[in-house]
Design a protein around this motif. Structure first.
Motif, short mmCIF file in Angstrom:
data_model
loop_
_atom_site.label_atom_id
_atom_site.label_comp_id
_atom_site.label_asym_id
_atom_site.label_seq_id
_atom_site.Cartn_x
_atom_site.Cartn_y
_atom_site.Cartn_z
N TRP A 55 29.89 33.87 47.66
CA TRP A 55 29.76 34.49 46.34
C TRP A 55 29.96 33.39 45.33
N GLY A 56 28.91 33.01 44.65
CA GLY A 56 29.02 31.97 43.64
C GLY A 56 29.51 32.52 42.31
N GLY A 57 29.41 33.83 42.14
CA GLY A 57 29.86 34.44 40.90
C GLY A 57 28.96 34.14 39.72
N ASP A 68 28.99 30.79 35.72
CA ASP A 68 29.83 31.11 36.87
C ASP A 68 31.07 31.87 36.42
N HIS A 69 31.92 32.23 37.37
CA HIS A 69 33.08 33.06 37.05
C HIS A 69 34.15 32.29 36.28
N PHE A 70 34.02 30.98 36.15
CA PHE A 70 34.93 30.20 35.31
C PHE A 70 34.45 30.14 33.86
N PRO A 103 41.01 36.51 40.79
CA PRO A 103 40.53 36.42 42.17
C PRO A 103 40.21 37.78 42.78
N ASN A 104 40.78 38.84 42.23
CA ASN A 104 40.50 40.18 42.75
C ASN A 104 39.14 40.71 42.30
N ALA A 105 38.50 40.02 41.37
CA ALA A 105 37.19 40.45 40.88
C ALA A 105 36.06 40.01 41.81
N GLY A 127 32.80 31.73 51.64
CA GLY A 127 32.91 30.79 50.53
C GLY A 127 32.85 31.51 49.20
N ILE A 128 33.55 30.95 48.23
CA ILE A 128 33.52 31.54 46.89
C ILE A 128 32.68 30.72 45.93
N GLY A 129 32.12 29.61 46.39
CA GLY A 129 31.28 28.77 45.55
C GLY A 129 32.08 28.08 44.46
N PHE A 130 32.13 26.77 44.53
CA PHE A 130 32.93 26.03 43.56
C PHE A 130 32.41 24.61 43.46
N SER A 131 32.26 24.13 42.26
CA SER A 131 31.93 22.73 42.03
C SER A 131 32.90 22.20 40.99
N GLY A 132 33.37 21.02 41.20
CA GLY A 132 34.29 20.42 40.25
C GLY A 132 33.74 19.12 39.71
#
Length: 133
Positions: A55-57, A68-70, A103-105, A127-132
């Motif tokens: 889930w990339g959000g 994204d979710h951020f 995180p519960n979303a 995976g929750i999908g994350f790039s930094g």
């Protein structure tokens, strides 16, 4: 030996009966592979040893622009898979005042039981999908 067992043997530094593998493609590379083979290439058709649910959000907020979710906006007009970051969330090197996503979303757990059942013979990865940057 199942594909899952094969991966676990390799992780444990024991010799499996054959080498486990995972083939993943960018959208462009997958399209070229499908053109070359003359058909659709799905996750099950490659014999991959892992089943990955992610889930990339991402929400499309404009044509070829995803958030994204951020709250990071990704322009995918050139790079169709990841995109190019269009905004800055941390203008200074501090997390003071930054609100992390809830995180519960994350809805990934809704179909998790079905995903596990459908992929019993493969190593399952969530995976929750994350790039930094």
């Amino acid at each position: 030996m199942t594909r899952r067992e094969r991966v676990l043997e390799a992780i444990a530094h024991r010799q499996p009966d054959s080498c486990p593998y995972q083939l993943d493609f960018t959208k462009e590379a997958l399209a070229k592979l499908e053109d070359f083979t003359g058909g659709a290439v799905g996750p099950g058709s490659l014999g991959n040893h892992m089943a990955i649910i992610e889930w990339g959000g991402f929400s499309e907020i404009a044509p070829d622009v995803y958030e994204d979710h951020f709250g990071v906006r990704w322009n995918r007009s050139i790079d169709k898979d990841i995109g190019v970051v269009e905004n800055t969330l941390l203008p200074e090197p501090t997390l003071r005042g930054f609100q992390f996503p809830d995180p519960n979303a994350c809805p990934i757990g809704q179909n998790l039981s079905q995903f596990v059942e459908q992929n019993a013979d493969r190593l399952r990865v969530v995976g929750i999908g994350f790039s930094g940057f």
